[in-house]
Scaffold this motif. Structure first.
Motif, PDB file in Angstrom:
ATOM      1  N   ASN A  67      -1.373   8.398   1.020  1.00  0.00           N
ATOM      2  CA  ASN A  67      -2.503   7.555   0.615  1.00  0.00           C
ATOM      3  C   ASN A  67      -2.435   6.184   1.270  1.00  0.00           C
ATOM      4  N   GLY A  68      -2.076   6.165   2.541  1.00  0.00           N
ATOM      5  CA  GLY A  68      -2.012   4.911   3.269  1.00  0.00           C
ATOM      6  C   GLY A  68      -0.590   4.495   3.567  1.00  0.00           C
ATOM      7  N   TYR A  70       1.289   1.943   2.681  1.00  0.00           N
ATOM      8  CA  TYR A  70       2.193   1.499   1.609  1.00  0.00           C
ATOM      9  C   TYR A  70       2.684   2.682   0.776  1.00  0.00           C
ATOM     10  N   ILE A 168       0.140   0.263  -4.258  1.00  0.00           N
ATOM     11  CA  ILE A 168      -0.796   0.849  -3.293  1.00  0.00           C
ATOM     12  C   ILE A 168      -2.254   0.561  -3.634  1.00  0.00           C
ATOM     13  N   THR A 169      -2.535  -0.184  -4.711  1.00  0.00           N
ATOM     14  CA  THR A 169      -3.908  -0.628  -4.948  1.00  0.00           C
ATOM     15  C   THR A 169      -4.284  -1.751  -3.996  1.00  0.00           C
ATOM     16  N   ASP A 171      -4.857  -2.562  -0.316  1.00  0.00           N
ATOM     17  CA  ASP A 171      -4.994  -1.884   0.974  1.00  0.00           C
ATOM     18  C   ASP A 171      -4.378  -2.702   2.095  1.00  0.00           C
ATOM     19  N   SER A 206      -2.510  -6.289   9.270  1.00  0.00           N
ATOM     20  CA  SER A 206      -3.025  -7.465   8.545  1.00  0.00           C
ATOM     21  C   SER A 206      -3.245  -8.674   9.443  1.00  0.00           C
ATOM     22  N   LYS A 212      -9.801  -9.142   8.832  1.00  0.00           N
ATOM     23  CA  LYS A 212      -8.613  -8.649   8.146  1.00  0.00           C
ATOM     24  C   LYS A 212      -7.848  -9.789   7.493  1.00  0.00           C
ATOM     25  N   LYS A 215      -9.707 -10.630   4.329  1.00  0.00           N
ATOM     26  CA  LYS A 215      -9.413  -9.588   3.348  1.00  0.00           C
ATOM     27  C   LYS A 215      -8.004  -9.752   2.802  1.00  0.00           C
ATOM     28  N   ASN A 219      -6.568 -10.429  -1.136  1.00  0.00           N
ATOM     29  CA  ASN A 219      -5.503  -9.652  -1.763  1.00  0.00           C
ATOM     30  C   ASN A 219      -4.341 -10.530  -2.193  1.00  0.00           C
TER      31      ASN A 219
END
Length: 255
Positions: A67-68, A70, A168-169, A171, A206, A212, A215, A219
């Motif tokens: 799921n990515g 991380y 992992i919440t 991104d 990142s 990015k 974003k 985060n």
């Protein structure tokens, strides 16, 4: 002291060899390298197979959907058997053969260690286009825009067991949140090594664009809130300005 190096891969065939060579070149032998692949469709797995015998049993890997990045890193941390755990991205590499030895010596009396980072040209990795010169943590340093360069960040296994793995919440910037949690919230002992530990190709997850970076800053504010803190009103402006200047310099090669 065994060091676990975790590398997440996905279609990393163009850069992975340099990553693996930098690990195999280390003059510190008590390590394991864990590769977590997201079912690559290029030559990534073939390259891993080619290098496996050179590790003498110190390489372990899996290839399965994730799921990515991380989530992949978390899988590697769960597999790790070392006393100390760190992340080496599949397009990054150690600066020289002494890195793991320096980490092993430096972390003897602390929970966490980190150092300097060189950003290098993606095509010519001998060309340094920007440097991240770190510094020793001081109380509330994260609130003033300070944080370690994550590719140089190594922590004792107990930190992950007590304080958790990557969230992992996020991104992007889950690395910032984890470092904030370990150091600022739970006050783990830490030490800065004034030495370049890792070289990182420009244009990562990142750091590759202004969008990015914006974003990432959102985060980061989320990371403060998650850990029960409120970021200073000037924090986003200061951090965004610093990141933007660094990005512009890397694009224009002004050094």
């Amino acid at each position: 002291m065994k060091i676990s190096i975790v590398t997440a891969t996905y279609n990393s065939g163009s850069t992975l060899r340099e990553t693996l060579e930098s690990v195999l070149a280390q003059d510190y032998a008590d390590y394991e390298h864990i590769i977590v692949d997201g079912v690559s469709k290029d030559a990534t797995l073939e390259i891993i197979h080619q290098y496996e015998h050179r590790y003498g049993g110190r390489l372990r890997y899996i290839s399965e959907p994730d799921n990515g990045i991380y989530d992949a890193m978390n899988k590697g941390i769960e597999m790790a058997e070392g006393d100390v755990i760190g992340i080496l991205n599949s397009d990054d590499f150690f600066s020289d053969k002494t890195v793991l030895g320096r980490i092993a010596v430096g972390i003897r009396d602390v929970d966490i260690i980190y150092g300097n980072l060189d950003f290098v040209d993606a095509k010519n990795t001998d060309k340094v286009v920007r440097q991240w010169i770190g510094s020793q943590y001081y109380s509330k340093a994260f609130f003033k825009g300070w944080h370690p360069a994550h590719p140089t960040f190594y922590a004792r296994r107990e930190c992950f067991e007590k304080f958790g793995k990557f969230d992992i919440t996020f991104d992007v910037s889950a690395d910032f949140e984890l470092m904030f949690r370990f150091i600022e919230r739970f006050m783990s002992s830490n030490k800065y090594i004034p030495y370049t530990l890792v070289k990182m190709r420009v244009g990562g997850v990142s750091t590759g664009s202004i969008s990015k970076i914006i974003k990432g800053n959102k985060n980061v504010l989320k990371a403060f809130r998650k850990n029960g803190f409120k970021a200073p009103w000037f924090y986003t402006i200061r951090r965004l300005t610093t990141k933007a200047i660094g990005l512009i310099k890397s694009k224009l090669r002004i050094y």
